[in-house]
Design a protein around this motif. Structure first.
Motif, PDB file in Angstrom:
ATOM      1  N   ALA A   1      31.528  44.405  65.612  1.00 48.34           N
ATOM      2  CA  ALA A   1      31.612  42.971  65.327  1.00 48.34           C
ATOM      3  C   ALA A   1      32.482  42.293  66.383  1.00 48.34           C
ATOM      4  CB  ALA A   1      32.207  42.749  63.936  1.00 48.34           C
ATOM      5  N   VAL A   2      32.143  41.051  66.704  1.00 47.36           N
ATOM      6  CA  VAL A   2      32.900  40.295  67.706  1.00 47.36           C
ATOM      7  C   VAL A   2      34.283  39.993  67.145  1.00 47.36           C
ATOM      8  CG1 VAL A   2      32.975  38.189  69.070  1.00 47.36           C
ATOM      9  CG2 VAL A   2      30.785  39.316  68.623  1.00 47.36           C
ATOM     10  N   TYR A   3      35.298  40.191  67.958  1.00 51.58           N
ATOM     11  CA  TYR A   3      36.664  39.973  67.502  1.00 51.58           C
ATOM     12  C   TYR A   3      36.991  38.485  67.375  1.00 51.58           C
ATOM     13  CZ  TYR A   3      37.790  44.919  68.124  1.00 51.58           C
ATOM     14  OH  TYR A   3      37.825  46.290  68.015  1.00 51.58           O
ATOM     15  N   ASN A   4      37.843  38.200  66.365  1.00 49.27           N
ATOM     16  CA  ASN A   4      38.449  36.874  66.167  1.00 49.27           C
ATOM     17  C   ASN A   4      37.437  35.755  65.936  1.00 49.27           C
ATOM     18  OD1 ASN A   4      41.167  37.817  66.521  1.00 49.27           O
ATOM     19  ND2 ASN A   4      40.710  37.972  68.715  1.00 49.27           N
ATOM     20  N   GLU A   5      36.255  36.099  65.419  1.00 48.53           N
ATOM     21  CA  GLU A   5      35.278  35.088  65.027  1.00 48.53           C
ATOM     22  C   GLU A   5      35.039  35.186  63.529  1.00 48.53           C
ATOM     23  OE1 GLU A   5      31.656  35.075  67.190  1.00 48.53           O
ATOM     24  OE2 GLU A   5      32.607  34.751  69.145  1.00 48.53           O
ATOM     25  N   TRP A   6      35.321  34.086  62.817  1.00 49.33           N
ATOM     26  CA  TRP A   6      35.174  34.091  61.368  1.00 49.33           C
ATOM     27  C   TRP A   6      33.704  34.175  60.969  1.00 49.33           C
ATOM     28  CZ3 TRP A   6      39.267  34.986  58.533  1.00 49.33           C
ATOM     29  CH2 TRP A   6      40.525  34.575  58.957  1.00 49.33           C
ATOM     30  N   GLN A   7      33.424  35.027  59.965  1.00 54.33           N
ATOM     31  CA  GLN A   7      32.075  35.149  59.413  1.00 54.33           C
ATOM     32  C   GLN A   7      32.158  34.994  57.894  1.00 54.33           C
ATOM     33  OE1 GLN A   7      29.861  38.619  60.921  1.00 54.33           O
ATOM     34  NE2 GLN A   7      31.607  39.025  62.261  1.00 54.33           N
ATOM     35  N   ASN A   8      31.141  34.403  57.301  1.00 52.66           N
ATOM     36  CA  ASN A   8      31.115  34.221  55.852  1.00 52.66           C
ATOM     37  C   ASN A   8      31.061  35.573  55.151  1.00 52.66           C
ATOM     38  OD1 ASN A   8      31.174  31.409  55.953  1.00 52.66           O
ATOM     39  ND2 ASN A   8      28.948  31.267  56.172  1.00 52.66           N
ATOM     40  N   PHE A   9      31.848  35.676  54.076  1.00 50.16           N
ATOM     41  CA  PHE A   9      31.892  36.930  53.338  1.00 50.16           C
ATOM     42  C   PHE A   9      31.538  36.718  51.864  1.00 50.16           C
ATOM     43  CE2 PHE A   9      33.815  40.626  51.294  1.00 50.16           C
ATOM     44  CZ  PHE A   9      33.468  41.642  52.170  1.00 50.16           C
ATOM     45  N   SER A  10      32.253  35.837  51.163  1.00 47.36           N
ATOM     46  CA  SER A  10      31.978  35.570  49.752  1.00 47.36           C
ATOM     47  C   SER A  10      32.763  34.332  49.343  1.00 47.36           C
ATOM     48  CB  SER A  10      32.345  36.769  48.878  1.00 47.36           C
ATOM     49  OG  SER A  10      33.742  36.991  48.926  1.00 47.36           O
ATOM     50  N   LYS A  11      32.992  34.167  48.031  1.00 46.78           N
ATOM     51  CA  LYS A  11      33.805  33.073  47.509  1.00 46.78           C
ATOM     52  C   LYS A  11      34.921  33.633  46.628  1.00 46.78           C
ATOM     53  CE  LYS A  11      30.655  29.106  47.487  1.00 46.78           C
ATOM     54  NZ  LYS A  11      31.587  28.230  48.247  1.00 46.78           N
ATOM     55  N   VAL A  12      36.002  32.848  46.524  1.00 46.62           N
ATOM     56  CA  VAL A  12      37.091  33.210  45.613  1.00 46.62           C
ATOM     57  C   VAL A  12      36.666  32.835  44.198  1.00 46.62           C
ATOM     58  CG1 VAL A  12      39.507  32.883  45.027  1.00 46.62           C
ATOM     59  CG2 VAL A  12      38.791  32.770  47.419  1.00 46.62           C
ATOM     60  N   ARG A  13      36.476  33.853  43.380  1.00 43.72           N
ATOM     61  CA  ARG A  13      35.990  33.599  42.031  1.00 43.72           C
ATOM     62  C   ARG A  13      37.102  33.856  41.020  1.00 43.72           C
ATOM     63  NH1 ARG A  13      30.927  32.329  42.848  1.00 43.72           N
ATOM     64  NH2 ARG A  13      29.752  33.381  44.508  1.00 43.72           N
ATOM     65  N   LYS A  14      36.985  33.167  39.908  1.00 49.24           N
ATOM     66  CA  LYS A  14      37.986  33.292  38.855  1.00 49.24           C
ATOM     67  C   LYS A  14      38.002  34.717  38.319  1.00 49.24           C
ATOM     68  CE  LYS A  14      39.515  31.058  34.591  1.00 49.24           C
ATOM     69  NZ  LYS A  14      39.226  30.005  33.588  1.00 49.24           N
ATOM     70  N   SER A  15      39.196  35.234  38.109  1.00 50.85           N
ATOM     71  CA  SER A  15      39.334  36.594  37.594  1.00 50.85           C
ATOM     72  C   SER A  15      38.937  36.639  36.126  1.00 50.85           C
ATOM     73  CB  SER A  15      40.772  37.078  37.764  1.00 50.85           C
ATOM     74  OG  SER A  15      40.938  38.345  37.167  1.00 50.85           O
ATOM     75  N   ILE A  16      38.218  37.684  35.745  1.00 48.01           N
ATOM     76  CA  ILE A  16      37.812  37.830  34.353  1.00 48.01           C
ATOM     77  C   ILE A  16      38.952  38.388  33.508  1.00 48.01           C
ATOM     78  CG2 ILE A  16      35.387  38.138  34.933  1.00 48.01           C
ATOM     79  CD1 ILE A  16      35.751  41.119  34.536  1.00 48.01           C
ATOM     80  N   THR A  17      40.024  38.799  34.174  1.00 47.33           N
ATOM     81  CA  THR A  17      41.217  39.267  33.467  1.00 47.33           C
ATOM     82  C   THR A  17      42.389  38.404  33.889  1.00 47.33           C
ATOM     83  OG1 THR A  17      41.706  40.865  35.216  1.00 47.33           O
ATOM     84  CG2 THR A  17      40.363  41.630  33.385  1.00 47.33           C
ATOM     85  N   ALA A  18      43.545  38.667  33.299  1.00 47.08           N
ATOM     86  CA  ALA A  18      44.736  37.907  33.669  1.00 47.08           C
ATOM     87  C   ALA A  18      45.124  38.217  35.105  1.00 47.08           C
ATOM     88  CB  ALA A  18      45.884  38.251  32.716  1.00 47.08           C
ATOM     89  N   GLY A  19      45.770  37.241  35.746  1.00 46.73           N
ATOM     90  CA  GLY A  19      46.226  37.452  37.105  1.00 46.73           C
ATOM     91  C   GLY A  19      45.456  36.625  38.107  1.00 46.73           C
ATOM     92  N   ASN A  20      45.846  36.774  39.375  1.00 46.72           N
ATOM     93  CA  ASN A  20      45.219  36.004  40.444  1.00 46.72           C
ATOM     94  C   ASN A  20      43.793  36.468  40.684  1.00 46.72           C
ATOM     95  OD1 ASN A  20      47.541  34.574  40.769  1.00 46.72           O
ATOM     96  ND2 ASN A  20      48.224  35.676  42.604  1.00 46.72           N
TER      97      ASN A  20
END
Length: 985
Positions: A893-912
């Motif tokens: 993979a090319v260095y230092n180039e941002w690529q889409n990975f996923s989304k920050v989803r709400k945790s189904i349990t307690a915590g971040n």
């Protein structure tokens, strides 16, 4: 030029007698007078035939004898070896504490019982020594040498209590003196507190005439403490030299033959007393012998007007470092001084292959012929299996205090002693007896993060604890500058490079030589930070080996001194091996396709490419005869000869964990392995844990190296292996029977190698896929190299896949390509010394010799696998679907180039909120549903709850490092809101 006035380092002049004990020094090199130096009448004949062992070796033999004779739990031997006096330390609890009337105690030792415990009550035959006395403690000069962590402390109470936590239980700390005693002083012997006394409240007297210790003016708290805790004390057991070696030693010491034969001290060492207080000129005759076990310098070089020493300064150096001033001294006789630039090998390149298990150095002689460096001090007894030019990459710390005193006292060519820190075969030999005192994996140690847990060692003489962490890479480095050399931590790579440099830059070999141009090979899997850390360490060590007369001369500012990373190891390998195998006849074919399986000690590296004639453009620009194209590199960082030993070691510990923990025996956890259930008390990081790990690994080595006779001898029916372990550094080692299933271990080896062979098949099938259209692509030469590739386990695993791999390369089975391609695979399993035209070429020396060929300019290395000088990204990173790995980011993979990975989803349990990522270096991971979830490494990446719904992007920042970032959803922002860095190795 002859003179009796020279300039020397002030540190050398002031501490000369401390560093070199002229009254007892014996040169630790096997001297062959006809080859290495002039002979003299006093060194010839019977004196050489009946030469005595060094004081150091005699002490080691005494310790072994006493340990063998000691049959009591009340008295134990401390592994101390004095170079000034023959004796050992003894820990005994045969003591009686009696209260004194003046708030003190007298502690009396039962001397007769102690001697009986040691088997010395019947006057046994001790060879050239006899037992002399048993003293209460030793003189301060020796006493302080055996006190851990630099001995005496005068510090505030909080610091003392913090330090005592390393030695005393929490319960015992409750009896420590009250806090109004502000400046206590305490003495620590081998992890046991022997004496504690606040300076203003108490003193102690040692009565050397009697075996007793008197403690005076103790507070009530201290009295209570001593009666509860002083259960053992340290004694000094002294021996006296008789001068006569008895003919029979039937009942005496079983002396181990030393590899370090002495030189007669009467004629081969200078004597300060005889020189009338002047500096002895003959010191320069033995200086390199002391530093690196090199031959003695000839008297002609020392005193002849036609020759001269290039190490001396006739005038004060104006550019000298303020931390290492030079002073003028008067010699006891005139010496000849030579210009060091006469010995500089202009434009001669030195090639260094710094390996995991061994290091090879190649260079050219005055006639341009290839030469190899031997960094060992004795003739190898097993010449059929050991190559003297494959120098083990090993350091063994024998006396770290004496070494450090010289190392941090003088900038260039410090007066270090070989016997204080051994390397190469000497170091490897010493580690067999003192496993916790050395480092045998310097190269892979350099791969550790600067913030990781240090390696903790304990030297054999003073029991000093050495903590080793890889140094951070220093920015904007000048090749000819040592920077802050006095404050820099000890660096094993630098010390090893210094030893290499001493053997290269010396007047005692090759009619005198100084080299300024050093070139290094590098592994394809190491990231730039690790490669640069190794380069900087070797550079500093090589630079410090140069004579000060050279670096302080006016010409030095224009000198072309450099230590550079030249080419990758597979490029150098191909440059050497292909011609040796006769695969360089371009009249038969225009190129040869190759794939390299480099199975070394630390990692397994893959490379693929073509060996061909140069194009017209390459010929015009470089005028080279051959070109090496590297089109793809990869590998398995988790497989190597030493990693196989880690695997066996881990499996044996799993089987015996309960019994080992019950006995309180600890081990270090090998890199890349996780703690298994109910093993919390099994792991440690101290010198004993390190030593126990080294001993167990060495006992399992015969299983990996297929030494069947040794396996049958060590592992008896029904699978019992007896190993000597230590519970703590204050206790003796004791035998422990381990349960070992040899067949299970062999199956582990086969399965682990089979995994990597499968990766290799996928690797070269993908690498050559784009070349299917070539009609003449009918052969692929598989080159197996690295010492571990000699294993029959590898051959068996590869042959199992041979037919399938042929089909894959031909494009018939799974990776596409033309069906008309032949794709014949020719493996070179029997790549041994007899396979090569040149007898000096082996699986290890071929890399350094290949680099030397490239440096001569007739082979052009065209390495397309590197990305801007950095090793390509080495992993597949993704997520898991239906219990299988799904790659989202591929290797390279090319260095230092941002690529889409996923989304920050709400945790189904307690915590971040968090996401689960997986990664693998296995090339099967390029396809979905190829690797089960449990076969991948995994990690949770947590984000702050305020970023729920944000985009998660990924970028590779190094071959083994990735970074995840949170970005505002559906934006093109370049700056993340939050980042998390993950190390994948």
């Amino acid at each position: 030029m002859q003179t009796d006035k020279v300039y020397l380092s002030k540190n050398l002049v002031e501490h000369f007698s401390e560093i070199i004990d002229l009254d007892s020094f014996e040169s630790p090199r096997t001297v062959q007078a006809s080859k290495s130096a002039e002979s003299c009448e006093k060194c010839s004949g019977s004196a050489v035939a009946e030469s005595e062992q060094t004081v150091e070796q005699i002490n080691r033999d005494l310790v072994k004898f006493l340990e063998k004779e000691t049959g009591s739990e009340h008295t134990k031997i401390e592994r101390y070896v004095s170079v000034k006096e023959t004796g050992v330390f003894v820990m005994t609890d045969r003591i009686t504490p009696t209260p004194l009337g003046n708030s003190g105690y007298v502690i009396t030792v039962d001397e007769a019982a102690v001697l009986k415990d040691l088997g010395l009550d019947s006057k046994p035959d001790l060879g050239p020594y006899v037992f002399e006395s048993l003293n209460q403690f030793c003189p301060d000069s020796l006493c302080s040498s055996n006190i851990r962590n630099s001995g005496r402390y005068s510090v505030n109470l909080d610091s003392v209590i913090e330090k005592l936590k390393n030695y005393i239980s929490d319960e015992d700390l409750n009896h420590f003196p009250p806090s109004n005693m502000a400046f206590p002083k305490f003495y620590v012997f081998k992890d046991k507190v022997a004496v504690m006394s606040p300076n203003s409240f108490c003193s102690f007297d040692c009565e050397y005439e009697r075996t007793e210790l008197i403690l005076r003016n103790l507070s009530s708290e201290l009295q209570k403490y001593f009666i509860l805790n002083v259960r053992a004390i340290v004694l000094w057991l002294k021996f006296r030299k008789t001068g006569n070696v008895p003919e029979s030693k039937k009942s005496g010491i079983n002396t181990v033959k030393s590899t370090l034969s002495p030189v007669s001290e009467k004629c081969c060492q200078p004597n300060v007393a005889k020189s009338g207080g002047k500096f002895p000129a003959e010191f320069f005759k033995i200086a390199d012998n002391i530093r690196a076990n090199l031959p003695l310098l000839s008297k002609d070089t020392l005193f002849s007007s036609l020759s001269g020493i290039y190490d001396l300064l006739s005038s004060e150096p104006s550019a000298a470092d303020p931390d290492d001033p030079y002073v003028q001294v008067e010699l006891d006789q005139k010496c000849s001084i030579s210009d060091p630039w006469r010995f500089v090998k202009e434009n001669v390149e030195v090639a260094i292959d710094f390996g995991t298990s061994s290091t090879v150095v190649a260079f050219s002689d005055d006639r341009g012929r290839e030469q190899l460096l031997k960094l060992c001090s004795f003739d190898l007894s097993d010449g059929d299996t050991l190559n003297p030019y494959e120098n083990p990459t090993v350091l063994q710390f024998n006396d770290i205090r004496t070494f450090s005193s010289a190392w941090f006292g003088q900038k260039y060519r410090p007066l270090t002693r070989w016997k204080d820190v051994y390397s190469s075969y000497d170091g490897k030999s010493q580690l067999k007896d003192y496993a916790s005192s050395g480092l045998s994996n310097i190269k892979t140690w350099a791969f550790k993060r600067h913030s990781s847990v240090p390696v903790i060692l304990e030297d054999t003489v003073s029991k000093t604890i050495v903590e080793l962490l890889p140094l951070p890479v220093e920015p904007a480095e000048n090749d000819k500058d040592l920077g802050n050399w006095k404050q820099r931590m000890l660096d094993p790579i630098e010390i090893y490079g210094y030893h290499l440099g001493l053997c290269l830059n010396t007047q005692t070999l090759r009619n005198g030589s100084i080299y300024l141009r050093y070139n290094l090979t590098f592994p394809v899997k190491f990231d730039n930070e690790t490669k640069e850390r190794i380069r900087q360490g070797l550079r500093r060590g090589l630079l410090r080996s140069l004579p000060p007369s050279l670096v302080y001369s006016d010409r030095w500012k224009d000198a072309k001194f450099h230590v550079v990373l030249s080419v990758s190891e597979p490029v150098a390998l191909v440059a050497s091996v292909m011609p040796q195998l006769g695969l360089d006849d371009f009249t038969k074919r225009s190129y040869y396709a190759f794939a390299v399986f480099d199975f070394g000690g630390g990692t397994t590296d893959f490379s693929a490419g073509f060996y061909r004639e140069p194009t017209e453009e390459e010929w015009e620009e470089y005028q080279t005869e051959k070109t090496i194209d590297i089109i793809k590199t990869s590998g398995d960082a988790g497989l190597g000869g030493e990693k196989i030993l880690d695997l066996l070691y881990y499996k044996v510990l799993q089987r015996n964990a309960a019994a080992l923990q019950k006995e309180g025996i600890t081990f270090t956890l090998p890199d890349g392995f996780s703690q298994f259930p109910e093993s919390e008390r099994l792991w440690g990081n101290g010198s004993c844990a390190h030593g126990n790990a080294s001993i167990l690994r060495e006992n399992l080595r015969p299983v990996w190296e297929e030494q069947e006779d040794i396996v049958k001898e060590k592992i008896t029916d029904p699978g019992a292996l007896s190993v000597q372990f230590q519970k703590d550094s204050s206790s003796d080692s004791f035998p422990f029977n381990l349960e070992v299933d040899v067949e299970e271990l062999r199956n582990c080896i086969e399965n682990r190698i089979r995994e990597t062979v499968n990766q290799f098949i996928h690797f070269f099938a993908q690498a050559f896929n784009q070349y299917r259209s070539r009609d003449d692509f009918d052969e692929l030469h598989i080159i197996f190299t690295g010492n571990s590739s000699r294993s029959s386990f590898l051959r068996k695993a590869f042959e199992e896949r041979m037919e399938k791999s042929k089909a894959e390369v031909a494009g018939e089975n799974g990776t596409g390509g033309s069906e008309s391609s032949k794709g014949e695979i020719i493996p070179h399993f029997e790549l041994t010394e007899t396979s090569f035209k040149d007898s000096r070429v082996t699986l290890k020396t071929c890399v350094a010799l290949g680099l030397l060929k490239i440096l001569r300019g007739n082979i052009f290395p065209n390495d397309n696998s590197q990305s801007g000088g950095e090793t390509p990204f080495n992993y597949y990173v993704g997520v898991f679907r239906k219990s299988f790995f799904k790659p989202l980011v591929n290797k390279n993979a090319v260095y230092n180039e941002w690529q889409n990975f996923s989304k920050v989803r709400k945790s189904i349990t307690a915590g971040n909120p968090w996401i689960l990522i997986g990664w693998s270096s296995d090339d099967r991971a390029a396809c979905e549903d190829q690797i089960p979830e449990n076969d991948c490494d995994q990690k949770k990446i947590s984000f702050d709850s305020e970023y729920i719904g944000c985009d998660v992007r990924f970028r590779a920042v190094a071959p083994n490092v990735v970074e995840f970032g949170c970005f505002k959803p559906e934006t093109d922002d370049s700056e993340p809101l939050q980042t998390v860095k993950v190390y994948l190795d």
